[in-house]
Design a protein around this motif. Structure first.
Motif, short mmCIF file in Angstrom:
data_model
loop_
_atom_site.label_atom_id
_atom_site.label_comp_id
_atom_site.label_asym_id
_atom_site.label_seq_id
_atom_site.Cartn_x
_atom_site.Cartn_y
_atom_site.Cartn_z
N ASN A 121 -11.79 -1.33 -8.32
CA ASN A 121 -11.93 0.04 -7.86
C ASN A 121 -13.28 0.59 -8.33
OD1 ASN A 121 -11.46 0.34 -10.59
ND2 ASN A 121 -9.83 1.87 -10.37
N ILE A 149 -5.07 -2.04 -2.51
CA ILE A 149 -6.30 -1.23 -2.50
C ILE A 149 -6.01 0.08 -1.77
CG2 ILE A 149 -8.66 -1.09 -1.62
CD1 ILE A 149 -8.85 -4.12 -1.91
N ASN A 158 -14.54 2.71 -1.57
CA ASN A 158 -13.34 2.68 -2.41
C ASN A 158 -13.18 1.40 -3.22
OD1 ASN A 158 -12.92 1.23 -0.07
ND2 ASN A 158 -10.78 1.85 0.18
N ILE A 159 -14.11 0.42 -3.04
CA ILE A 159 -14.07 -0.77 -3.89
C ILE A 159 -15.50 -1.16 -4.28
CG2 ILE A 159 -11.90 -1.69 -3.00
CD1 ILE A 159 -13.55 -3.65 -1.30
#
Length: 250
Positions: A121, A149, A158-159
């Motif tokens: 993350n 995720i 988001n990652i």
């Protein structure tokens, strides 16, 4: 009996920038290399007879087209044919590249990855599991429906992905002006026992590839249409061409 001069040819095509001292380089496997004179026909009709006809005709040369087709999809050939610039990207590790991941979708990375080290993350507090949360496919990530995720918020990354990539060739298309080239064809006439032939084109416009067929049932082919221009420096006498010349073993 006159000697047989039938022709069935194969050979190599060399190229370099016009008026440079650079070495000639081979474009690789080529299935076509053609010079085609273009003409404008001016005709005078026969007005003296009711049956008509042509009293005179002049075919004026308007130019020479030079086309070639390459099959080596390397960066140098693509750069020449897209008015691009070819570079080599050294093998390296990319740390913490931020990307947007969505379930059921691929996640392209900035480089073609050869392996994935970690997927986390953004805060770096959660490391996701390969196979469950993501899969490494086609040099990028695929996020399965069962992944943990979380969804992106308003399209934000988001990652964070850390990965490795091998040495890459890269072409940035459409970033250079049109260039001119010198081209030479060295071949063998198979119909005459492999006797050598040669065509030297003095100044060739850098044509643009007609299409980049990246999916198909046949081997890829890059067809590049161009034209010969006058190179006055090569016309050193009344019997010397400013465009091209042909040589062959007798």
């Amino acid at each position: 009996m006159a000697e047989d001069y039938s022709y069935l040819g194969s050979g190599i095509v060399l190229i370099r920038e016009w008026n440079s001292n650079e070495p000639f380089v081979e474009i690789g496997n080529a299935s076509a290399f053609t010079v085609a004179p273009q003409t404008n026909t001016i005709e005078l009709a026969d007005y003296q007879n009711p049956g008509g006809g042509t009293a005179n005709r002049v075919d004026r040369v308007t130019g020479y087209n030079l086309n070639y087709t390459f099959h080596d999809f390397n960066t140098e050939n693509f750069a020449r044919a897209t008015r691009g610039k070819a570079t080599t990207v050294a093998a390296a590790s990319v740390a913490d590249e931020l990307v947007v991941a969505a379930k059921g979708a691929y996640v392209p990375l900035s480089k073609l990855a050869s392996s994935i080290t970690t997927v986390e993350n953004i805060a770096g507090t959660t490391e996701y599991d390969e196979g469950t949360d993501y899969r490494f496919e086609r040099g990028m990530l695929f996020i399965p429906e069962g992944s943990t995720i979380p969804a992106s918020v308003a399209g934000a990354a988001n990652i964070s992905v850390t990965y490795q990539h091998g040495e890459l060739g890269q072409v940035e298309a459409g970033v250079t002006a049109q260039k001119f080239y010198e081209m030479q064809f060295f071949g063998a006439n198979e119909a005459r026992g492999g006797k050598h032939v040669r065509l030297v084109a003095h100044k060739v416009t850098g044509g643009l590839i007609e299409s980049m067929g990246l999916i198909g049932n046949e081997f890829g082919a890059g067809s590049v249409p161009g034209a010969l221009l006058k190179d006055s420096a090569k016309a050193t006498g009344s019997d010397k061409s400013a465009y091209f010349y042909w040589q062959q073993e007798k």
